[in-house]
Design a protein around this motif. Structure first.
Motif, PDB file in Angstrom:
ATOM      1  N   ASN A  18       0.821  -1.213   0.000  1.00  9.09           N
ATOM      2  CA  ASN A  18       0.000   0.000   0.000  1.00  9.09           C
ATOM      3  C   ASN A  18       0.855   1.263   0.000  1.00  9.09           C
ATOM      4  O   ASN A  18       0.373   2.348  -0.302  1.00  9.09           O
ATOM      5  N   SER A  19       2.116   1.115   0.390  1.00  5.00           N
ATOM      6  CA  SER A  19       3.020   2.266   0.419  1.00  5.00           C
ATOM      7  C   SER A  19       3.804   2.333  -0.889  1.00  5.00           C
ATOM      8  O   SER A  19       3.928   1.344  -1.618  1.00  5.00           O
ATOM      9  N   THR A  20       4.350   3.493  -1.197  1.00 10.50           N
ATOM     10  CA  THR A  20       5.107   3.695  -2.426  1.00 10.50           C
ATOM     11  C   THR A  20       6.588   3.870  -2.112  1.00 10.50           C
ATOM     12  O   THR A  20       6.974   4.137  -0.977  1.00 10.50           O
ATOM     13  N   GLY A  21       7.389   3.715  -3.141  1.00  7.92           N
ATOM     14  CA  GLY A  21       8.821   3.977  -2.994  1.00  7.92           C
ATOM     15  C   GLY A  21       9.629   2.809  -2.471  1.00  7.92           C
ATOM     16  O   GLY A  21      10.850   2.936  -2.271  1.00  7.92           O
ATOM     17  N   VAL A  22       9.008   1.663  -2.249  1.00  4.04           N
ATOM     18  CA  VAL A  22       9.740   0.482  -1.782  1.00  4.04           C
ATOM     19  C   VAL A  22      10.273  -0.262  -2.994  1.00  4.04           C
ATOM     20  O   VAL A  22       9.523  -0.614  -3.908  1.00  4.04           O
ATOM     21  N   GLU A  23      11.579  -0.495  -3.022  1.00  2.00           N
ATOM     22  CA  GLU A  23      12.193  -1.144  -4.176  1.00  2.00           C
ATOM     23  C   GLU A  23      12.379  -2.646  -3.985  1.00  2.00           C
ATOM     24  O   GLU A  23      12.449  -3.395  -4.973  1.00  2.00           O
ATOM     25  N   GLU A  40      16.181 -11.405  -1.665  1.00  2.00           N
ATOM     26  CA  GLU A  40      15.558 -10.111  -1.922  1.00  2.00           C
ATOM     27  C   GLU A  40      14.522 -10.265  -3.024  1.00  2.00           C
ATOM     28  O   GLU A  40      14.771 -10.919  -4.041  1.00  2.00           O
ATOM     29  N   ILE A  41      13.344  -9.689  -2.779  1.00  2.00           N
ATOM     30  CA  ILE A  41      12.263  -9.707  -3.759  1.00  2.00           C
ATOM     31  C   ILE A  41      12.098  -8.300  -4.320  1.00  2.00           C
ATOM     32  O   ILE A  41      11.901  -7.344  -3.563  1.00  2.00           O
ATOM     33  N   SER A  42      12.180  -8.169  -5.620  1.00  2.00           N
ATOM     34  CA  SER A  42      12.026  -6.855  -6.251  1.00  2.00           C
ATOM     35  C   SER A  42      10.560  -6.415  -6.197  1.00  2.00           C
ATOM     36  O   SER A  42       9.648  -7.220  -6.390  1.00  2.00           O
ATOM     37  N   VAL A  43      10.366  -5.126  -5.928  1.00  2.37           N
ATOM     38  CA  VAL A  43       9.024  -4.545  -5.878  1.00  2.37           C
ATOM     39  C   VAL A  43       8.887  -3.580  -7.047  1.00  2.37           C
ATOM     40  O   VAL A  43       9.745  -2.710  -7.252  1.00  2.37           O
ATOM     41  N   ASN A  44       7.825  -3.722  -7.811  1.00  4.02           N
ATOM     42  CA  ASN A  44       7.587  -2.845  -8.961  1.00  4.02           C
ATOM     43  C   ASN A  44       7.164  -1.448  -8.511  1.00  4.02           C
ATOM     44  O   ASN A  44       6.815  -1.231  -7.350  1.00  4.02           O
ATOM     45  N   ALA A  45       7.184  -0.525  -9.434  1.00  8.20           N
ATOM     46  CA  ALA A  45       6.855   0.867  -9.123  1.00  8.20           C
ATOM     47  C   ALA A  45       5.447   1.014  -8.554  1.00  8.20           C
ATOM     48  O   ALA A  45       5.183   1.917  -7.748  1.00  8.20           O
ATOM     49  N   ASP A  46       4.539   0.127  -8.977  1.00 10.61           N
ATOM     50  CA  ASP A  46       3.160   0.207  -8.472  1.00 10.61           C
ATOM     51  C   ASP A  46       2.954  -0.558  -7.167  1.00 10.61           C
ATOM     52  O   ASP A  46       1.829  -0.685  -6.687  1.00 10.61           O
ATOM     53  N   GLY A  47       4.052  -1.067  -6.581  1.00 10.06           N
ATOM     54  CA  GLY A  47       3.968  -1.765  -5.299  1.00 10.06           C
ATOM     55  C   GLY A  47       3.754  -3.254  -5.408  1.00 10.06           C
ATOM     56  O   GLY A  47       3.749  -3.957  -4.396  1.00 10.06           O
ATOM     57  N   THR A  48       3.580  -3.776  -6.620  1.00  8.38           N
ATOM     58  CA  THR A  48       3.344  -5.211  -6.782  1.00  8.38           C
ATOM     59  C   THR A  48       4.660  -5.984  -6.749  1.00  8.38           C
ATOM     60  O   THR A  48       5.727  -5.458  -7.090  1.00  8.38           O
ATOM     61  N   PHE A  49       4.565  -7.227  -6.356  1.00  4.79           N
ATOM     62  CA  PHE A  49       5.734  -8.106  -6.374  1.00  4.79           C
ATOM     63  C   PHE A  49       5.261  -9.542  -6.565  1.00  4.79           C
ATOM     64  O   PHE A  49       4.136  -9.905  -6.227  1.00  4.79           O
ATOM     65  N   SER A  50       6.140 -10.350  -7.105  1.00  6.14           N
ATOM     66  CA  SER A  50       5.855 -11.772  -7.297  1.00  6.14           C
ATOM     67  C   SER A  50       7.184 -12.492  -7.422  1.00  6.14           C
ATOM     68  O   SER A  50       8.068 -12.049  -8.167  1.00  6.14           O
ATOM     69  N   ASP A  51       7.336 -13.589  -6.678  1.00  7.16           N
ATOM     70  CA  ASP A  51       8.598 -14.312  -6.744  1.00  7.16           C
ATOM     71  C   ASP A  51       8.392 -15.726  -6.229  1.00  7.16           C
ATOM     72  O   ASP A  51       7.395 -16.030  -5.564  1.00  7.16           O
ATOM     73  N   THR A  52       9.353 -16.583  -6.575  1.00  4.62           N
ATOM     74  CA  THR A  52       9.367 -17.951  -6.060  1.00  4.62           C
ATOM     75  C   THR A  52      10.614 -18.136  -5.210  1.00  4.62           C
ATOM     76  O   THR A  52      11.674 -17.571  -5.520  1.00  4.62           O
ATOM     77  N   LEU A  53      10.489 -18.919  -4.160  1.00  3.59           N
ATOM     78  CA  LEU A  53      11.582 -19.135  -3.223  1.00  3.59           C
ATOM     79  C   LEU A  53      11.659 -20.615  -2.877  1.00  3.59           C
ATOM     80  O   LEU A  53      10.636 -21.249  -2.627  1.00  3.59           O
ATOM     81  N   LYS A  54      12.850 -21.129  -2.828  1.00  3.17           N
ATOM     82  CA  LYS A  54      13.053 -22.496  -2.346  1.00  3.17           C
ATOM     83  C   LYS A  54      13.558 -22.376  -0.914  1.00  3.17           C
ATOM     84  O   LYS A  54      14.673 -21.897  -0.685  1.00  3.17           O
ATOM     85  N   VAL A  55      12.750 -22.784   0.043  1.00  5.57           N
ATOM     86  CA  VAL A  55      13.039 -22.516   1.449  1.00  5.57           C
ATOM     87  C   VAL A  55      13.205 -23.803   2.240  1.00  5.57           C
ATOM     88  O   VAL A  55      12.861 -24.895   1.779  1.00  5.57           O
ATOM     89  N   ASP A  82      -2.196  -9.708   1.224  1.00  9.52           N
ATOM     90  CA  ASP A  82      -2.963  -8.462   1.184  1.00  9.52           C
ATOM     91  C   ASP A  82      -2.651  -7.671   2.451  1.00  9.52           C
ATOM     92  O   ASP A  82      -2.976  -8.106   3.562  1.00  9.52           O
ATOM     93  N   PHE A  83      -2.017  -6.517   2.293  1.00 10.96           N
ATOM     94  CA  PHE A  83      -1.525  -5.746   3.429  1.00 10.96           C
ATOM     95  C   PHE A  83      -2.631  -4.888   4.029  1.00 10.96           C
ATOM     96  O   PHE A  83      -3.386  -4.228   3.314  1.00 10.96           O
ATOM     97  N   LYS A  84      -2.696  -4.878   5.360  1.00  9.39           N
ATOM     98  CA  LYS A  84      -3.767  -4.177   6.056  1.00  9.39           C
ATOM     99  C   LYS A  84      -3.533  -2.672   6.138  1.00  9.39           C
ATOM    100  O   LYS A  84      -4.471  -1.897   6.313  1.00  9.39           O
ATOM    101  N   GLY A  85      -2.273  -2.275   6.067  1.00  6.25           N
ATOM    102  CA  GLY A  85      -1.959  -0.846   6.194  1.00  6.25           C
ATOM    103  C   GLY A  85      -0.757  -0.485   5.345  1.00  6.25           C
ATOM    104  O   GLY A  85      -0.385  -1.209   4.410  1.00  6.25           O
ATOM    105  N   ASN A  86      -0.111   0.612   5.692  1.00  3.54           N
ATOM    106  CA  ASN A  86       1.030   1.083   4.908  1.00  3.54           C
ATOM    107  C   ASN A  86       2.342   0.428   5.305  1.00  3.54           C
ATOM    108  O   ASN A  86       3.350   0.573   4.609  1.00  3.54           O
ATOM    109  N   THR A  87       2.367  -0.276   6.429  1.00  6.54           N
ATOM    110  CA  THR A  87       3.577  -0.967   6.856  1.00  6.54           C
ATOM    111  C   THR A  87       3.307  -2.457   6.967  1.00  6.54           C
ATOM    112  O   THR A  87       2.163  -2.892   7.110  1.00  6.54           O
TER     113      THR A  87
END
Length: 335
Positions: free
Chosen positions: A30-35, A47-62, A89-94
């Protein structure tokens, strides 16, 4: 034939999903400017890259287990297991504001989020139980347990690892409250707000001379009972120093009372000097057996006490300097 082929493909896809050797994470901040976001676990970091619109998608082997997802100092824990496919789905800005999960693995993570919110609420504060008379205390315990049972009932597919951890945590939490209620209720009644505070007299002042509680009458007194060997005490030092500077010159004195034993006396003096500790630095006259310490029933540290300008108790076990709500209390008191 086409129907049989479609069925076979469906079976393969479901099988691959259930036996996937990676985790998929998708979401939109919900917040902007997070890379980027950082996911960390047992011998794992990505590290998971965050797009300019705040979206992200990645796969991890954990390695299956509890992980943290963070943006700098803003972080929250989640449970990751290869095969999970989670929508966040984030509830707030943090991140710390909370997350609502959907997809494979959602039940376990939503359960963890419910428990996190429980332990951030007054339900997790032992004082809210200890301050109640018996009938009200019994009702509150029942209310807390009913709420936690509801969370558990809603998590039909709760991972067994989290379930086992949760059972132990609840046993420890309620075990502490139930085994200490009688004595703590008595102590809270004894040290209730408005009661006259026990006093200390003629404690050695690092800056020279002796200091007694009566010398500070007319001001609020925030007391930190600590020792040089106490790791949790030292964690609070930077917060206490900041607090003392912020409220310097206001109607409050910050008093640190060391309960170090005689053999650590020089260590106390050196630490006060080297750390440039502010406020009033005092050395108790008989460590944990000092009358003031025993009168308050202090057997673990750090312990923080707030006394009003008339020498009466505001809170015999007040919030720590690291808790932002402490300044809210100061504001309510007009400090």
């Amino acid at each position: 034939m086409r129907r049989i082929w479609f069925l076979l493909v469906s079976i393969v896809l479901v099988s691959c999903s259930k036996n996937a050797t990676y985790v998929t994470l998708n979401g939109k901040l919900n917040s902007t400017g997070v890379e980027k976001l950082v996911v960390e676990g047992n011998n794992f970091m990505k590290e998971i890259s965050v797009n300019a619109d705040g979206t992200f998608s990645d796969t991890l082997k954990v390695t299956d287990g509890v992980h943290a997802i963070s943006n700098g100092n803003d972080r929250i824990t989640l449970f990751l297991k290869n095969g999970y496919d989670l929508q966040l789905d984030f509830k707030g800005n943090t991140l710390a504001d909370g997350i609502k999960y959907s997809g494979v693995g959602a039940e376990t993570n939503n359960f963890m989020e419910n428990k996190r919110m429980f332990f951030m609420s007054d339900f997790a504060n032992p004082k809210t139980y200890f301050s109640l008379e018996k009938d009200a205390y019994t009702a509150r315990i029942a209310e807390a347990k009913t709420l936690l049972k509801k969370y558990k009932d809603e998590a039909k597919d709760l991972d067994s690892v989290i379930n086992a951890m949760d059972i132990r945590n609840d046993e420890m939490f309620f075990g502490y409250i139930e085994s200490n209620y009688d004595i703590m209720y008595e102590n809270l009644a004894k040290f209730a707000k408005g009661k006259a505070s026990p006093v200390f007299e003629n404690y050695e002042n690092f800056k020279g001379g002796k200091t007694s509680l009566k010398d500070l009458k007319g001001k609020y007194v925030y007391i930190d009972v600590w020792a040089t060997w106490c790791a949790p005490c030292k964690v609070q030092i930077p917060f206490l120093k900041t607090l003392e500077k912020e409220y310097h010159g206001k109607n409050i004195e910050f008093v640190s009372i060391s309960v170090d034993k005689p053999e650590a006396y020089n260590t106390w003096k050196e630490m006060v000097k080297e750390e440039a500790l502010g406020g009033i630095q005092l050395y108790a006259d008989n460590n944990f057996e000092s009358k003031f310490i025993m009168d308050y029933g202090i057997n673990s540290i750090p312990r923080f006490i707030l006394i009003d300008p008339n020498g009466n108790i505001v809170d015999a076990d007040v919030l720590r300097p690291s808790d932002p709500k402490l300044k809210e209390l100061f504001t309510e008191l007009g400090i």
